[in-house]
Every structure is written in structure tokens, then in C-alpha cells.
Scaffold this active site. Structure first.
Site, PDB file in Angstrom:
ATOM      1  N   GLY A 136       3.125  -1.294 -15.298  1.00 17.98           N
ATOM      2  CA  GLY A 136       2.630  -2.363 -14.432  1.00 17.98           C
ATOM      3  C   GLY A 136       1.636  -3.256 -15.163  1.00 17.98           C
ATOM      4  O   GLY A 136       1.291  -3.023 -16.329  1.00 17.98           O
ATOM      5  N   LYS A 148      11.635  -1.478 -17.314  1.00 14.76           N
ATOM      6  CA  LYS A 148      10.276  -1.910 -17.638  1.00 14.76           C
ATOM      7  C   LYS A 148       9.759  -1.183 -18.877  1.00 14.76           C
ATOM      8  O   LYS A 148       9.023  -1.759 -19.677  1.00 14.76           O
ATOM      9  CB  LYS A 148       9.340  -1.674 -16.450  1.00 14.76           C
ATOM     10  N   ARG A 184       8.791   5.392 -13.675  1.00 14.47           N
ATOM     11  CA  ARG A 184      10.181   5.715 -13.333  1.00 14.47           C
ATOM     12  C   ARG A 184      11.163   4.579 -13.630  1.00 14.47           C
ATOM     13  O   ARG A 184      12.359   4.728 -13.425  1.00 14.47           O
ATOM     14  CB  ARG A 184      10.271   6.085 -11.856  1.00 14.47           C
ATOM     15  N   LYS A 194      -7.221  -2.569   0.593  1.00 14.38           N
ATOM     16  CA  LYS A 194      -6.467  -2.301   1.827  1.00 14.38           C
ATOM     17  C   LYS A 194      -6.657  -0.864   2.331  1.00 14.38           C
ATOM     18  O   LYS A 194      -6.261  -0.531   3.452  1.00 14.38           O
ATOM     19  CB  LYS A 194      -4.991  -2.626   1.617  1.00 14.38           C
TER      20      LYS A 194
END
Length: 341
Positions: free
Chosen positions: A16, A45, A41, A133
Site C-alpha cells: 500500500g 501489487k 495478498r 474513523k
């Protein structure tokens, strides 16, 4: 002073935006790092990241396909790892609302697996990434991350005599990260219309470098059980739209399922255990496994006022449209540079 030379680090969700930024920082600051394991996973990427950080050039890097839901795979990956940065999560609010069981399995079950695998190996330090959040959540994603935060903090109570500590870092939207509003607006501006969920909406903002710095700060200073919160500016969603598409029409489309108008990072209820550390706030566990007076003295920690809260709509620091435009230009420049590598 944190020294990652000769250390082995594993990043879950390492492909990420933050994982890649951490990778860049680690190789830049600590070229003698022993091993850096990118655990995720998504093979595509990993393939793309390996083009940027090939094992032939970066001898310490390893790419490990695995899901945090898979305890046995996770435990194998944790063997001989010193530090774990847990960034893997299912994070899109509306997708989590539609697929709640999948979100629970990844964000809560995955957290439990990380905690357990660290205890069963010789990991010394775990830093878990949270989100604004998770503070007074109204959506499932936030609720699962709040549960994850509580699990990591409580894990310090059950570690026994292991040389191991767990801490959490909580921050707002990372400017330009995957799934954030900036890349979305950059794509939509070609159409001449930018969809605005609510004209009053505000969000906290942190740069990728700020997120990286905070994770490394937690690795360096945490005693175990802290939840770190950065002091960062807010922005108005309409100002982001004006910065990206000054000539675009702003069309109000309504709030999506699970969204708030303003985000929180510290509630008034948290104020009883929240301290000001200068650059960061820290929410301490109600029953720390160490001496609170010693912690206060060591970090010159100052207790916040009872009833204190930290929300994006009532922040004291705001990004202006010109400042946001500059951040957008920097993001585009970085993306172009990455694409040409």
C-alpha cells in the site's frame, strides 16, 4: 534513538501507499537493515513493487504472499522478525458496509492473528495502524478498527514475561493515498464536475511522510499500550475540490453510507487518559503495565483538560486552497516521477 540497521522488519499490507513510503524511508535511513518483508495478498501489487525495489538491488527485501486471515502463514512470516508494522486492512467504508463479514474477518480476525503470531515468535515490537474513523465509529469499518485498536492495546496485558510491546497510531486521511479524495478528484476533473458529498464536510490531513514519521516514532518510543494521535491540520472538502478543479462545477451528491460530516480522533470520553506530548497526543490504557508517573516524567507529558476532544470540524489549524493546490501539484509530480521509473 531508533536504529533499524541489523534488524528485521515486516510490514503487513506492505504494497500500500504507506508500506511503500516506509520501505523508501527504511532503505534511505538504515541501509544496513537485515531484512524487510513485504507481506500482502495481492501478487500484482507485489510484482509492481518489485520492479521499483528488486531483490537484486535491495538485498534485504523479501516479498511474501499471504493474508492476515491466515494465522499459519502469518506465523511463518514472523519467524526471526524483530519489528512488525501492521498496515493491512479492508478500509473502504462503503464496501465494508456491503460486505461486513469480510471486513470483520480481515480487520478484527487479522488483528488477532498478528497479536498471536507475534507472541508465538520472537517479535519485540508491533505498531498497528488505526484510523480517525475508529473514534466514535458510525460505520462498520470504523467499528472493526476500534475493535482492532482495543485488541492491540489489551495484548500488552497478556504477553507475560515476553520482551514484546504493542502500540497503535491513529491518524486522518493520507493525502494522495490509494482511495483518498485527491486521486479521485484528479480523475473526475476531466469531466468538469466534481461530486461533493456534503458542502460542510471536513477531514484531517496527514502527508505520507508524516504517517511514516509517526510509525517510526511509535517504534522508537512506545512503552506498550499507547495510542498515538498526531497534531495535524484539517481541510474542507470544497476547498480540495477548488484546489484541484478551480473551473469545475461542484455537484452535491449526498453522504455515502457510513460517512460522517466531521471526523474525530479523540473524544471527550478519551480525555481522562489523554496526554499532550508536544508533537503528538497519546491516549494511554486505563491500566498500563508500567508506571504512569514514570511515563509522565520521561516524556514531559501534560494531561489534557477534562472534556477535551479533537475533531476535524473544530480544529485550530486549516489548510487553505493555495496550500492544498501546492500539495496536489507535489502529488502529481511524484506520481509522474514514479511512473517514469
Amino acid at each position: 534513538m531508533l536504529d533499524l540497521n541489523s534488524k528485521s522488519i515486516l510490514i503487513t499490507g506492505g504494497t500500500g501507499s504507506l508500506g511503500k513510503a516506509l520501505t523508501k524511508e527504511i532503505f534511505s535511513k538504515w541501509p544496513g537493515v537485515k531484512r524487510l518483508v513485504i507481506y500482502s495478498r495481492d501478487e500484482q501489487k507485489q510484482y509492481q513493487m518489485a520492479l521499483q525495489y528488486p531483490e537484486s538491488k535491495y538485498e534485504a527485501i523479501r516479498y511474501f504472499i499471504g493474508d492476515v486471515r491466515d494465522y499459519n502463514r502469518l506465523k511463518r512470516a514472523f519467524e526471526n522478525i524483530d519489528y512488525v508494522i501492521h498496515a493491512a486492512a479492508m478500509k473502504h467504508v462503503h464496501i465494508a458496509e456491503y460486505n461486513p463479514d469480510e471486513c470483520v474477518k480481515t480487520n478484527i480476525g487479522g488483528a488477532e492473528n498478528v497479536i498471536r503470531a507475534a507472541m508465538e515468535t520472537k517479535v519485540k515490537n508491533v505498531v498497528a495502524l488505526s484510523t480517525d474513523k475508529a473514534c466514535a465509529p458510525i460505520n462498520l469499518y470504523g467499528a472493526t478498527k476500534l475493535a482492532s485498536d482495543k485488541l492491540f492495546i489489551a495484548a500488552n496485558n497478556i504477553k507475560g514475561d515476553r520482551d514484546l510491546k504493542y502500540s497503535v497510531v491513529r491518524y486522518g486521511n493520507v493525502m494522495g493515498s490509494n482511495g483518498s479524495v485527491m486521486p479521485f478528484f484528479l480523475k473526475k476533473r476531466k469531466e468538469g464536475v466534481l461530486p461533493i458529498t456534503d458542502p460542510n464536510m471536513t477531514r484531517f490531513n496527514i502527508s505520507l511522510s508524516g504517517g511514516v514519521e509517526m510509525v517510526l516514532h511509535a517504534l522508537d518510543t512506545a512503552w506498550g499500550g499507547e495510542l498515538f494521535v498526531p497534531k495535524i491540520p484539517s481541510y474542507r472538502i470544497t476547498d480540495v475540490a477548488s484546489a484541484i478543479g478551480p473551473d469545475c462545477k461542484q455537484e452535491i451528491v449526498g453522504i455515502r453510507p457510513g460517512e460522517k460530516v466531521h471526523e474525530e480522533m479523540i473524544t471527550a470520553s478519551d480525555s481522562f487518559t489523554t496526554y499532550d506530548l508536544g508533537k503528538y497526543y497519546v491516549i494511554l490504557p486505563q491500566q498500563p503495565v508500567w508506571s504512569l508517573p514514570d511515563f509522565i516524567k520521561n516524556f514531559s507529558a501534560v494531561k489534557v483538560a477534562t472534556g477535551f476532544s479533537y475533531t476535524s470540524g473544530e480544529n485550530s489549524e486549516w489548510l487553505t486552497v493555495p496550500e492544498l493546490a501546492k500539495l496536489v501539484a507535489e502529488h502529481v509530480e511524484q506520481e509522474d516521477a514514479a511512473g517514469n521509473n
